[in-house]
Design a protein around this motif. Structure first.
Motif, PDB file in Angstrom:
ATOM      1  N   GLY A  62       6.889  -0.451  -4.759  1.00 32.39           N
ATOM      2  CA  GLY A  62       5.828   0.379  -4.181  1.00 32.39           C
ATOM      3  C   GLY A  62       6.407   1.672  -3.628  1.00 32.39           C
ATOM      4  N   ARG A  63       5.781   2.780  -3.977  1.00 38.76           N
ATOM      5  CA  ARG A  63       6.296   4.090  -3.589  1.00 38.76           C
ATOM      6  C   ARG A  63       6.357   4.249  -2.075  1.00 38.76           C
ATOM      7  NH1 ARG A  63       9.573   7.531  -5.261  1.00 38.76           N
ATOM      8  NH2 ARG A  63       8.680   7.246  -7.361  1.00 38.76           N
ATOM      9  N   GLN A  64       5.414   3.691  -1.361  1.00 42.12           N
ATOM     10  CA  GLN A  64       5.359   3.893   0.087  1.00 42.12           C
ATOM     11  C   GLN A  64       6.602   3.347   0.779  1.00 42.12           C
ATOM     12  OE1 GLN A  64       1.844   2.283   1.888  1.00 42.12           O
ATOM     13  NE2 GLN A  64       2.270   3.147   3.907  1.00 42.12           N
ATOM     14  N   ARG A  65       7.070   2.166   0.366  1.00 44.87           N
ATOM     15  CA  ARG A  65       8.248   1.579   1.003  1.00 44.87           C
ATOM     16  C   ARG A  65       9.495   2.390   0.682  1.00 44.87           C
ATOM     17  NH1 ARG A  65       8.162  -4.877   0.014  1.00 44.87           N
ATOM     18  NH2 ARG A  65       9.683  -4.851   1.727  1.00 44.87           N
ATOM     19  N   ALA A 100      10.028  -7.155  -3.185  1.00 46.94           N
ATOM     20  CA  ALA A 100       8.581  -7.249  -3.348  1.00 46.94           C
ATOM     21  C   ALA A 100       8.048  -8.605  -2.893  1.00 46.94           C
ATOM     22  CB  ALA A 100       8.208  -7.007  -4.807  1.00 46.94           C
TER      23      ALA A 100
END
Length: 992
Positions: free
Chosen positions: A462-465, A495
């Motif tokens: 996930g890009r946010q993490r 993940a």
């Protein structure tokens, strides 16, 4: 003889796949007591085979039968006959329940018993699935499972019924597994995912169900859930049984992690006609490419190049492209992605095969040709191999097809699969470089770039993490060696653990000793993948793969490879090149070899498993001897009569010889990392290894004067000192203290240098060679002289000179005379100082040692400059500087320029002094030498003051004062006076 179970035209039917029941036509039969039903059950399940009286008694009552068990059994059989054959008295010629010897047999046709029907449909489904008729197989399995109506043999008592109930339940679950597998074959993953989840929950220890559930979830695009199923299953197996998941489940896990394109359901191409049920070969163009992955990342330039190459398959020859790389680098994923991009340019179809080249049983080319011929419309392929090859190439002669040969073992395996004329394109992937393919376009698939690896990591996590912790994310993919498989595993771990931060994962991967263990999710996925390549190596290649990883050097020259392996350079090169061909080693520069980071860790782990400590020790000793012998050769080339190397260990081997000082210096620069890595590996080892390592460091520090590796060398020596002290090895400890003394002097850490050298002299035994003792005494005198204690220094210089008198070591004697001159100068004895310095120069010229002559020119220049002859001093210092440049001694280049700047200032050549001082400061900062920085700052500061640039001048003077004060040297006093003079000048009169 098997009879149709009928009675007056009414068909008899029996059920055991649920409660035991029987029907005559549509009428249910009363089967009597549970014990009587148990007898019928035993007869039905034996399906026409006789059952003895004893077997029936044991099956009904076990080891505690009643006294009249046989009589009771006969009663049950008699009653069953009356139910099954109510007109028994007529005695039909063909009986159903028959007495035979000491037992009974119930003869019914297969279609009268639900279990027999189930077995037949199940077997037919397996045959259909093996024949590629997945949809028909699924229909048969659905109809077979429809025969079940609950728990088999429900309510039937006795040990036999209990055991058969377990057997039948197992068969039912197996049938469900096969039904789900067939459903996934035809793209019904969305339909069966929930059913699979329910059944897997009901049977939590059945790995096959968990494997199918993972596949269904993955095909539904639910990768994280699929991986979590594996994690939960592994935990359960370990908690309940104390075992790891089996090979098949672990393989599914690894394939999902590596985004194996063959896992995805690929719908068949629309057929122009209904399939021929007579098993004739298909006529539609084959479209066998596995599904493309949705998260393909990076490699844009390579993808463009490969697609361009494949599109050129209309020239004069077949286009063959070979992709080679280490396991886990993403060769298959890349090849499938590239192939999908050009598939429409090959209208006659695409063929695909996994050749299993990295496994224990590579695919047989003859079998592959048979499959390809069937896909091309040949119903029966000819048996002779040569005829298959000829027919295959004939069929492709007028077609434009793309053939993807995945995971090839070698050229021999794929050569028969390459078409004979232009128009087709072949793309092969292999762990080995298929260099024997004529005209092939060979491509090495390397690891991802850092940015590509981050993109893949973000696609899974996930890009946010990733954006929240960019530095930690980069640390993770770097620890993964930018290998796609490793990045996928790391991302999947993160993940599946929402409470972990990216930094948590980065921290776990930071420990190299545990990195391979961390790059897994229950199964050693990276290690397993790398192990496939390792398993293909010949025994001597596998040994070489392990041995070359003993030292964590960035790369290894061929000479070091030969030393570690204990063989000739020709044989060592053969083994190393074999590893390169197998992509277990890399060679970017001829004659130099290196590992991918994860392969080195894997090799070291394999070495630990073999427990070949004696072999490793022997290899390291050979490498140390090579390095030590070569360093001695370098020392003799650079300083022909320097005796220090003679005081150290004498290896039996000759080492590398040097034709010039330039080649010797070049070797030192090229192998500095190898030298230090080897020392780090052995300093805590046996006394023999550790002593030789210290001798290497002693010579190394006398030849390489830059401080860029100073702290690393200090750490190595500190470890060696602890090791020698724990063994009470005073001889080794004396050498270590000497090396630390040299290091401290070069670093400008004079107190530490002094302490180490005094300890060295105290530890040296009376029998120790006078060379090491004289060198240590001379260096200690230099330290004392530098720190303004010339009177204390002179006795050590004299001691060194006395020890050298019997050795006829002119170069060493010249250096000591130069140091004596400096001490006399510090004591104000200028004439004695100049005389000693001139004697040093004469002695140096007699030594025929270019390096010694340069050093004495420098010493004479310093003495003359201080004694009031700056012009003469400058002449000697300029010559020394030029010679230091030629000898590539940057440390001494800086010192000679700084001293020259001081003489030029005294002689009134301010501009020239500023230039020399500025250049000296640049060099001093480059080599990180504090004392030289102090001299250069002092000269430059004074020159700037004379050029009426007080602000900058004072800045440099203050820097010099800070350095000299920290070092505790007398040069601080004149600098302090210059600063004070600037502060006491009257202020300028303001303009009117």
């Amino acid at each position: 003889m098997e009879l149709q179970a009928t009675q007056h035209g009414a068909v008899l039917r029996f059920q055991v796949l649920g409660p035991v029941q029987a029907w005559r036509g549509d009428q249910a039969l009363a089967l009597g007591s549970p014990q009587q039903q148990a007898v019928l059950t035993a007869l039905l399940l034996n399906q026409g085979r006789p059952v003895t009286t004893q077997e029936l008694v044991d099956g009904l009552w076990g080891d505690r039968p009643p006294p009249q068990a046989v009589a009771a059994l006969r009663t049950y059989v008699s009653r069953l006959r009356s139910v099954i054959e109510p007109n028994r008295e007529v005695r039909a010629p063909a009986e159903l329940l028959v007495s035979v010897r000491d037992g009974y047999v119930l003869r019914v046709s297969a279609d009268a018993l639900d279990l027999a029907l189930f077995d037949a449909r199940f077997a037919e489904a397996n045959q259909a699935r093996q024949a590629g008729e997945a949809e028909r197989a699924h229909q048969l399995l659905v109809s077979a499972l429809a025969l079940w109506s609950g728990q088999p043999l429900a309510g039937i008592p006795g040990p036999y019924a209990d055991s058969q109930r377990l057997r039948l339940t197992e068969r039912r679950v197996t049938a469900w597994e096969e039904r789900f597998a067939a459903a996934l074959d035809i793209g019904l993953h969305a339909n069966v995912a929930s059913e699979l989840h329910s059944l897997a929950t009901e049977h939590p220890l059945r790995e096959r169900l968990r494997e199918l559930l993972m596949l269904a979830l993955y095909q539904c695009g639910r990768q994280a859930e699929a991986l979590s199923v594996y994690a939960a299953t592994r935990k359960l197996l370990i908690d309940e049984l104390g075992v790891e998941p089996g090979i098949s489940l672990a393989a599914m896990h690894s394939r999902i992690l590596s985004a194996d394109p063959t896992l995805m359901y690929a719908p068949p191409e629309p057929q122009a006609q209904a399939p021929d049920t007579t098993h004739s070969a298909p006529t539609a163009p084959p479209a066998q490419l596995p599904a493309d992955v949705s998260d393909f990342s990076g490699r844009e330039a390579l993808v463009t190049e490969l697609r361009g190459t494949l599109r050129s398959a209309s020239g004069q020859a077949v286009v063959v492209t070979s992709l080679a790389g280490i396991g886990g680098v993403g060769k298959t994923t890349l090849a499938v992605h590239v192939a999908h991009g050009v598939r429409h340019e090959f209208p006659d179809g695409q063929l695909y095969v996994d050749l299993r080249g990295a496994g224990a049983t590579p695919a047989d080319p003859a079998v592959v040709l048979g499959d390809f011929l069937f896909a091309l419309g040949v119903a029966e392929a000819p048996e002779p191999f040569e005829q298959r090859v000829a027919l295959y190439r004939s069929l492709l002669a007028d077609r434009r097809m793309l053939i993807l040969l995945d995971n090839a073992h070698d050229v021999t395996q794929i050569a028969p699969l390459i078409p004979g004329v232009a128009g087709c394109a072949v793309m092969a992937t292999s762990r080995s470089r298929l260099a024997g393919l004529p005209g092939a376009h060979l491509v090495d698939v390397e690891e991802l770039t850092p940015q590509e690896a981050l993109e893949l990591f973000a696609a899974i996590v996930g890009r946010q993490r990733i954006d929240a912790e960019p530095e930690a994310a980069l640390a993770v993919v770097t620890a993964c060696g930018f290998l796609p498989l490793a990045v996928r595993i790391a991302a999947a771990r993160l993940a599946s653990r929402p409470r972990w931060s990216v930094s948590d994962l980065a921290h776990r991967l930071a420990d190299q000793r545990r990195r391979l263990d961390e790059l897994q999710l229950g199964n050693l996925a990276v290690e397993t993948t790398l192990g496939l390549g390792y398993g293909q190596l010949q025994p001597d290649e596998a040994r070489a793969f392990r041995m070359l990883a003993l030292v964590d050097s960035p790369d290894l020259p061929l000479a070091a490879v030969a030393a570690l392996l204990g063989t000739t350079e020709d044989r060592a090169e053969d083994l190393a090149e074999a590893l390169v061909e197998a992509n277990m080693l890399e060679c970017f520069t001829p004659g130099r070899y290196r590992y991918h980071d994860l392969l080195r860790l894997f090799a070291q782990k394999q070495a630990e498993k073999t427990k070949s400590q004696e072999e490793e020790q022997a290899g390291l000793l050979r490498l140390l001897d090579l390095l030590l012998a070569t360093l001695r050769n370098a020392a003799q080339t650079l300083e022909p009569d320097d005796l220090l190397a003679e005081a150290l260990h004498h290896p039996e081997q000759a080492g590398i010889r040097f034709e010039s000082t330039a080649t010797a210096r070049g070797w030192l620069r090229a192998e500095f990392a190898l030298l230090l890595a080897t020392m780090e590996r052995v300093v805590e080892d046996s006394s023999e290894l550790m002593r030789r390592a210290v001798d290497v460091l002693i010579i190394l520090r006398s030849l390489v004067e830059e401080r860029i590796h100073g702290e690393r060398i200090r750490r190595i020596l500190d470890i060696a000192a602890r090791s020698a002290a724990s063994r009470a090895d005073e001889g080794a400890l004396a050498r270590i203290r000497f090396a630390l003394g040299v290091l401290g002097y070069m670093a400008g850490d004079f107190p530490d240098s002094e302490n180490s050298l005094r300890e060295c002299l105290d530890l040296l035994s009376p029998t120790e060679t006078p060379i090491l003792r004289s060198t240590a005494a001379s260096l200690l005198g230099t330290v004392l002289s530098t720190t303004n204690r010339p009177a204390q220094a002179l006795p050590f210089f004299e001691q060194a000179r006395e020890l050298l008198a019997s050795l006829e070591a002119k170069s060493s004697e010249a250096r000591v005379l130069g140091n004596i001159a400096r001490a006399h100068l510090a004591l104000g004895q200028r004439e004695r100082a100049v005389g000693s310095a001139e004697s040093a120069l004469v002695t140096a010229r007699l030594s025929n040692n270019a390096y010694c002559l340069t050093d004495t020119l420098y010493q004479l220049g310093v003495v003359l400059g201080t004694a009031g002859s700056p012009a003469q001093a400058a002449t000697h210092l300029r010559e020394a500087y030029q010679r230091y440049q030629e000898q590539q001694q940057r440390f001494w280049e800086g010192l000679s320029l700084a001293r020259l700047a001081g003489c030029l200032l005294t002689d009134g050549q301010v501009s020239e002094a500023a230039t020399a001082a500025a250049e000296a400061l640049t060099i001093a900062e480059e080599v990180d030498n504090a004392y030289c920085q102090g001299l250069a700052n002092a000269a430059l500061g004074e020159a700037l003051l004379r050029q009426e640039r007080p602000e900058r001048g004072l800045t440099h003077l203050r820097n010099a004062l800070s350095i000299f004060t920290r070092l505790g040297v007398p040069e601080a006093l004149p600098v302090q006076s210059l600063i004070d003079d600037q502060h006491t000048e009257p202020p300028a009169t303001p303009a009117p």
